[in-house]
Scaffold this active site. Structure first.
Site, PDB file in Angstrom:
ATOM      1  N   SER A 145     -22.538   5.644 -37.833  1.00 30.74           N
ATOM      2  CA  SER A 145     -22.138   6.606 -36.807  1.00 30.74           C
ATOM      3  C   SER A 145     -20.638   6.875 -36.805  1.00 30.74           C
ATOM      4  O   SER A 145     -20.165   7.646 -35.967  1.00 30.74           O
ATOM      5  CB  SER A 145     -22.558   6.103 -35.421  1.00 30.74           C
ATOM      6  OG  SER A 145     -21.914   4.882 -35.111  1.00 30.74           O
ATOM      7  N   THR A 190     -27.224  10.614 -32.674  1.00 32.06           N
ATOM      8  CA  THR A 190     -26.059   9.764 -32.441  1.00 32.06           C
ATOM      9  C   THR A 190     -25.644   8.961 -33.664  1.00 32.06           C
ATOM     10  O   THR A 190     -24.544   8.423 -33.705  1.00 32.06           O
ATOM     11  CB  THR A 190     -26.333   8.782 -31.295  1.00 32.06           C
ATOM     12  OG1 THR A 190     -27.451   7.950 -31.649  1.00 32.06           O
ATOM     13  CG2 THR A 190     -26.654   9.529 -30.008  1.00 32.06           C
ATOM     14  N   ALA A 191     -26.521   8.829 -34.636  1.00 34.20           N
ATOM     15  CA  ALA A 191     -26.223   8.064 -35.848  1.00 34.20           C
ATOM     16  C   ALA A 191     -27.269   8.393 -36.901  1.00 34.20           C
ATOM     17  O   ALA A 191     -28.352   8.899 -36.591  1.00 34.20           O
ATOM     18  CB  ALA A 191     -26.237   6.565 -35.547  1.00 34.20           C
ATOM     19  N   GLU A 231       1.311   3.655   2.112  1.00 37.14           N
ATOM     20  CA  GLU A 231       2.074   3.954   3.328  1.00 37.14           C
ATOM     21  C   GLU A 231       3.386   3.175   3.361  1.00 37.14           C
ATOM     22  O   GLU A 231       4.424   3.698   3.788  1.00 37.14           O
ATOM     23  CB  GLU A 231       1.241   3.611   4.571  1.00 37.14           C
ATOM     24  CG  GLU A 231      -0.031   4.443   4.718  1.00 37.14           C
ATOM     25  CD  GLU A 231      -1.235   3.798   4.072  1.00 37.14           C
ATOM     26  OE1 GLU A 231      -2.352   3.987   4.585  1.00 37.14           O
ATOM     27  OE2 GLU A 231      -1.067   3.096   3.047  1.00 37.14           O
ATOM     28  N   THR A 252     -26.164  -3.257 -29.375  1.00 37.06           N
ATOM     29  CA  THR A 252     -24.962  -2.572 -29.844  1.00 37.06           C
ATOM     30  C   THR A 252     -23.951  -3.570 -30.383  1.00 37.06           C
ATOM     31  O   THR A 252     -23.262  -3.306 -31.375  1.00 37.06           O
ATOM     32  CB  THR A 252     -24.346  -1.747 -28.697  1.00 37.06           C
ATOM     33  OG1 THR A 252     -25.279  -0.746 -28.288  1.00 37.06           O
ATOM     34  CG2 THR A 252     -23.052  -1.082 -29.128  1.00 37.06           C
ATOM     35  N   ASP A 266     -22.809  -2.909 -34.078  1.00 39.24           N
ATOM     36  CA  ASP A 266     -21.486  -2.295 -34.243  1.00 39.24           C
ATOM     37  C   ASP A 266     -20.311  -3.242 -34.025  1.00 39.24           C
ATOM     38  O   ASP A 266     -19.183  -2.900 -34.367  1.00 39.24           O
ATOM     39  CB  ASP A 266     -21.340  -1.110 -33.272  1.00 39.24           C
ATOM     40  CG  ASP A 266     -22.383  -0.033 -33.518  1.00 39.24           C
ATOM     41  OD1 ASP A 266     -22.867   0.071 -34.658  1.00 39.24           O
ATOM     42  OD2 ASP A 266     -22.718   0.696 -32.556  1.00 39.24           O
ATOM     43  N   LEU A 294     -14.704  -3.017 -27.076  1.00 38.44           N
ATOM     44  CA  LEU A 294     -14.825  -2.601 -25.667  1.00 38.44           C
ATOM     45  C   LEU A 294     -13.527  -2.801 -24.902  1.00 38.44           C
ATOM     46  O   LEU A 294     -13.511  -3.269 -23.767  1.00 38.44           O
ATOM     47  CB  LEU A 294     -15.967  -3.361 -24.968  1.00 38.44           C
ATOM     48  CG  LEU A 294     -17.380  -3.137 -25.520  1.00 38.44           C
ATOM     49  CD1 LEU A 294     -18.390  -3.875 -24.657  1.00 38.44           C
ATOM     50  CD2 LEU A 294     -17.722  -1.662 -25.597  1.00 38.44           C
ATOM     51  N   HIS A 302       0.835  -1.198   0.000  1.00 36.38           N
ATOM     52  CA  HIS A 302       0.000   0.000   0.000  1.00 36.38           C
ATOM     53  C   HIS A 302       0.871   1.250   0.000  1.00 36.38           C
ATOM     54  O   HIS A 302       2.091   1.185   0.172  1.00 36.38           O
ATOM     55  CB  HIS A 302      -0.929  -0.018   1.208  1.00 36.38           C
ATOM     56  CG  HIS A 302      -2.012  -1.054   1.103  1.00 36.38           C
ATOM     57  ND1 HIS A 302      -3.032  -1.170   2.019  1.00 36.38           N
ATOM     58  CD2 HIS A 302      -2.243  -2.014   0.172  1.00 36.38           C
ATOM     59  CE1 HIS A 302      -3.835  -2.156   1.668  1.00 36.38           C
ATOM     60  NE2 HIS A 302      -3.375  -2.693   0.550  1.00 36.38           N
TER      61      HIS A 302
END
Length: 373
Positions: A173, A166-167, A57, A201, A205, A209, A55
Site C-alpha cells: 500500500s 486500499t492496497a 482567562e 495492522t 505494516d 503511530l 487557563h
C-alpha cells in the site's frame, strides 16, 4: 434573546482563533481562548496551552492588567468555578473587576456546568452566553463527546484509490497517496488524544503511530502558528490475544502506549514496556463500545483510528464512527485489490448508510474528504 454587536462577534472570533493555538497541546482539557476588551479595543488576549498550566482567562487578565476593570471578557467556554490543578477562573475575573462576560457555551463538566456563570452573576457581573456556540463546540467536539456521551469523538482515517481500494492483494500500500497528503495526516494525528489500530495492522505494516513532525505549520483548517509545539498522542492497539511481537514499533517505549486485550490473554515479558488493559470480549472480538468507554475514562477526547478494513468496518457497523477522514488518490488498483471497509452485505440501496460531506479540498494530487454520519 441576546443581540450581540459586531464588536462582540469580532472579539469572540478572535478568542476562538486563540483557542486553536492549543489544538495539539491541551489534552485532556478543552481548547479555550479569551479576549478582554473595552468596546472595540482589545486590552488582553490568551489561550490555554497545557493541562496544569494557567487557563486562557488568567493569561488575558495578566496582559490586560488594571485595564481589565470595567471591561468585557469574551471566553469560548464557561469559566471554571472550582479548584482543580489551577484556581477558579471565575474568581480571577471577579477580582479583576470585569463588568461583563460573554461566553460561547457552557462547560459540560459536572464540576462546572453552570456554576461558573452563577458565581459571576452573584458578583454582579453581566453574563451573556451563546455567541458562536456551534463554532466553540466544534473546536472541542472531542471534549464534549467524552463528557456528554462517555466516549471519545471517533475519526477513522483511510486512504483509497479511485476504485475504492486500499492496497494490492499482496498487501502493498506504500504509497497510495502523495507526500502532501501524508504530511497532512500528521496534522490530524497531532490534534488527536490517541491513535488506535488493530494487531492485524501491526503485524502487516509495523506502524509507528506517532506524529512525525516537530511543529505544526499554518493551515487554513487548523490556524496554528509555526511556533506552537506538538505532543505525541497515546498509541492504542486492539490486540485480543496479545500477539504483537517484541520487535514491533508500538512496543518500543518511545511514547505512551496502551494495549487492549482479552481478559484471559497471556502477557509475554515484552509487553512490560507499555501499559496493558483488559477489555470484555463479544463474539470473539474485543467489545468496541467498552474499549471506547475505557479510553474516555482515561481522558481521551479525540480518537483517530488508522486500521484495516476489519476494525474500521466493525466500527462503522456498530455506528461508532463520528467522522471519516478519507484521502482519495487518482489511481486505479483493480478488482483483486483490498477493499476500503469490511461491511455486511445490503439488501437494498435504501438501507445504505449515507454520510454528509463536512469538508473537502485538494491536497497535492489527492483529495481529502471529511465526512460525518
Amino acid at each position: 434573546m441576546t443581540v450581540f454587536s459586531a464588536a462582540d462577534h469580532a472579539h469572540m472570533a478572535r478568542a476562538l482563533r486563540a483557542a486553536e493555538r492549543g489544538l495539539s497541546t491541551t489534552q485532556p482539557n478543552p481548547r479555550v481562548g479569551c479576549v478582554i476588551a473595552h468596546g472595540e479595543e482589545i486590552v488582553g488576549e490568551g489561550f490555554h496551552a497545557r493541562a496544569g498550566e494557567a487557563h486562557a482567562e488568567v493569561f488575558s487578565l495578566r496582559e490586560a492588567g488594571p485595564r481589565a476593570r470595567g471591561a468585557t471578557a469574551y471566553v469560548t467556554l464557561e469559566p471554571c468555578a472550582h479548584f482543580g490543578r489551577t484556581p477558579p477562573c471565575a474568581e480571577a475575573l471577579i477580582a479583576a473587576g470585569v463588568a461583563r462576560v460573554v461566553a460561547a457555551c457552557e462547560d459540560p463538566n459536572p464540576k462546572v456546568a453552570g456554576s461558573g456563570f452563577a458565581k459571576l452573576r452573584a458578583a454582579g457581573i453581566a453574563v451573556e452566553t451563546g455567541l458562536m456556540r456551534e463554532a466553540a463546540r466544534e473546536l472541542n467536539r472531542g471534549f464534549f463527546s467524552r463528557i456528554e456521551r462517555g466516549r471519545p469523538w471517533l475519526r477513522v482515517k483511510l486512504a483509497m484509490s479511485l476504485d475504492g481500494r486500499t492496497a494490492l492483494a499482496n498487501g502493498e500500500s506504500k504509497w497510495i497517496t502523495g507526500e502532501t497528503a501524508r504530511a497532512d495526516v500528521q496534522r490530524w494525528r497531532a490534534r488527536s488524544s490517541a491513535i488506535l489500530t488493530g494487531s492485524g495492522t501491526v503485524l502487516a505494516d509495523d506502524p509507528h503511530l506517532t506524529v512525525r513532525m516537530e511543529r505544526i505549520g499554518s493551515d487554513s483548517f487548523f490556524s496554528k502558528k509555526e511556533s506552537d509545539p506538538i505532543f505525541q498522542p497515546l498509541r492504542v492497539v486492539l490486540d485480543t490475544g496479545l500477539v504483537t511481537p517484541a520487535s514491533a514499533h508500538v512496543l518500543d517505549g518511545s511514547v505512551p502506549t496502551l494495549i487492549l486485550h482479552a481478559p484471559d490473554a497471556r502477557r509475554a515479558a515484552h509487553f512490560d514496556k507499555v501499559e496493558c488493559a483488559a477489555v470484555p470480549v463479544r463474539d470473539d472480538r474485543l467489545d468496541l463500545p467498552a474499549a471506547l468507554n475505557l479510553l474516555a475514562e482515561r481522558g481521551v477526547n479525540e480518537l483517530q483510528v488508522e486500521a484495516g478494513a476489519t476494525v474500521c468496518g466493525a466500527l462503522f457497523a456498530q455506528v461508532l464512527v463520528d467522522e471519516l477522514l478519507l484521502y482519495v488518490a487518482p489511481i486505479l488498483l483493480g478488482d483483486t485489490a483490498r477493499p476500503l471497509l469490511g461491511l455486511p452485505s445490503l439488501e437494498s440501496i435504501a438501507s445504505a448508510r449515507r454520510l454528509r460531506v463536512f469538508d473537502q479540498r485538494q491536497v497535492g494530487d489527492d483529495w481529502r474528504l471529511l465526512l460525518r454520519q
